[in-house]
Design an enzyme around this catalytic site. Structure first.
Site, PDB file in Angstrom:
ATOM      1  N   LYS A 158      52.057  43.899  44.492  1.00 38.32           N
ATOM      2  CA  LYS A 158      51.055  42.996  43.900  1.00 38.32           C
ATOM      3  C   LYS A 158      51.741  41.641  43.690  1.00 38.32           C
ATOM      4  O   LYS A 158      52.309  41.364  42.631  1.00 38.32           O
ATOM      5  CB  LYS A 158      50.558  43.606  42.585  1.00 38.32           C
TER       6      LYS A 158
HETATM    7  N1  PMP Z   1      43.007  46.314  45.236  1.00 36.21           N
HETATM    8  C1  PMP Z   1      43.319  45.019  45.009  1.00 36.21           C
HETATM    9  C2  PMP Z   1      43.424  44.087  46.161  1.00 36.21           C
HETATM   10  C3  PMP Z   1      43.544  44.570  43.694  1.00 36.21           C
HETATM   11  O1  PMP Z   1      43.834  43.294  43.455  1.00 36.21           O
HETATM   12  C4  PMP Z   1      43.399  45.477  42.613  1.00 36.21           C
HETATM   13  C5  PMP Z   1      43.590  44.996  41.206  1.00 36.21           C
HETATM   14  N2  PMP Z   1      44.922  45.103  40.764  1.00 36.21           N
HETATM   15  C6  PMP Z   1      43.079  46.804  42.910  1.00 36.21           C
HETATM   16  C7  PMP Z   1      42.896  47.183  44.229  1.00 36.21           C
HETATM   17  C8  PMP Z   1      42.927  47.822  41.805  1.00 36.21           C
HETATM   18  O2  PMP Z   1      44.175  48.120  41.224  1.00 36.21           O
HETATM   19  P1  PMP Z   1      44.276  48.622  39.716  1.00 36.21           P
HETATM   20  O3  PMP Z   1      43.330  49.749  39.572  1.00 36.21           O
HETATM   21  O4  PMP Z   1      45.707  49.040  39.571  1.00 36.21           O
HETATM   22  O5  PMP Z   1      43.932  47.470  38.857  1.00 36.21           O
END
Ligand code: PMP
Length: 310
Positions: free
Chosen positions: A157
């Site tokens: 991320k």
């Molecule tokens: N996909 C993307 C591209 C994201 O930015 C996010 C948000 N973090 C998610 C999926 C979902 O991840 P999470 O459930 O860990 O927030």
């Protein structure tokens, strides 16, 4: 945005407006940052952070991917999140830890630039709207492809990769939709611009595998566990574009978006939120409210006593 009072910045709590960086910070120019989105929910025991350790572990993995040594260890970052929530007196909030290459060197080789770390939290309601959570949102398949795993690793991320999501998000808003669904380079369904995607057909849930250029969402893993708890079969399998138009139910998951139904994709109606989406959404919100047996393991209470399980 709804400002709060203090931001944790390199080990100290500073005033919201004093958490500043130099304009020549490396991360600002090249996107060399890694970050998290976390939520704390209001419970009878005060604010509780959902899957705090998993989020910090993902931040550490994202940093590692970019050869970034975090100057603070796991426990320090976890305590800093809790301290930031407490000092701001928030009952529920969105939490944004970020580590970025700071000021000191320019050029594409980043390893000589310092690493700065900040944690901010503020009140932030439903990302796709209360109405969206209740009745679903309209989504559009983006004309932009999701970055390939061999271009930028989607599983980390990192700041720079979000330019991809941002192009898709702008396109969906400008054309009158609330969210974008990105296909990967192979043409299979990958992610929403900031969410993972789930498709329900004939009682089975399918979600794209990690290798499909998705971010391995923490809410995604939560939903896979909850569906399994409920005896609903879950497959991690490639999904073709037309499968999402003819699904029984489609929903997206993310820390900001939570568990949000999709009621229309590219003007193909899917109808109101279906029973599987509703069931998983209700359980998710029971857990985050501290009212479910799973809450004890998955919530980290800000009262200083950690998880409910302890
Ligand atoms: N996909 C993307 C591209 C994201 O930015 C996010 C948000 N973090 C998610 C999926 C979902 O991840 P999470 O459930 O860990 O927030």
């Amino acid at each position: 945005m709804q400002e709060s009072q203090k931001i944790w910045f390199n080990g100290e709590l500073v005033d919201w407006h004093d958490a500043k960086v130099h304009v020549l910070s490396h991360g600002l120019h090249y996107g060399t940052s890694v970050f998290e989105g976390i939520r704390a929910y209001a419970t009878d025991r005060g604010p509780a952070v959902f899957h705090l350790d998993d989020h910090i572990a993902r931040l550490e993995r994202s940093a590692q991917m970019y050869y970034m040594d975090l100057p603070f260890d796991h426990a320090t970052l976890r305590d800093a999140v809790v301290a930031t929530i407490r000092v701001n007196g928030l009952e529920s909030c969105y939490i944004r830890p970020i580590a970025f290459r700071g000021y000191g060197t320019m050029g594409l080789y980043p390893l000589d630039a310092p690493v700065d770390v900040a944690i901010a939290c503020w009140e932030w309601g439903a990302y796709l709207g209360e109405e969206g959570l209740k009745n679903g949102i309209r989504a559009k398949v983006a004309s932009w492809r999701r970055i390939g795993n061999n271009t930028i690793p989607a599983t980390a991320k990192a700041g720079g990769q979000y330019l991809n999501s941002i192009l898709a998000k702008i396109e969906s808003e400008k054309t009158g939709y609330q969210e974008a669904i990105l296909l990967n380079e192979q043409g299979y369904v990958a992610d929403g611009s900031g969410e993972n995607i789930f498709v329900v057909k004939n009682g089975t849930i399918t979600t794209p595998p990690v290798a499909a250029s998705i971010l391995e969402g923490i809410t995604r893993n939560t939903i896979i566990t909850l569906a399994t708890d409920a005896g609903i079969p879950v497959r991690e399998h490639n999904i073709g574009r037309s499968e999402i138009y003819f699904a029984d139910e489609v929903f997206v998951t993310g820390t900001a978006a939570e568990v949000c139904p999709i009621n229309e994709i590219d003007d193909h109606p899917l109808g109101p939120p279906g029973p599987v989406t509703r069931q998983l959404q209700e359980r998710f919100f029971a857990i985050t409210a501290g009212k479910d047996p799973r809450s004890a393991d998955w919530l980290y209470y800000a009262d200083g006593k950690g998880t409910g399980a302890a």
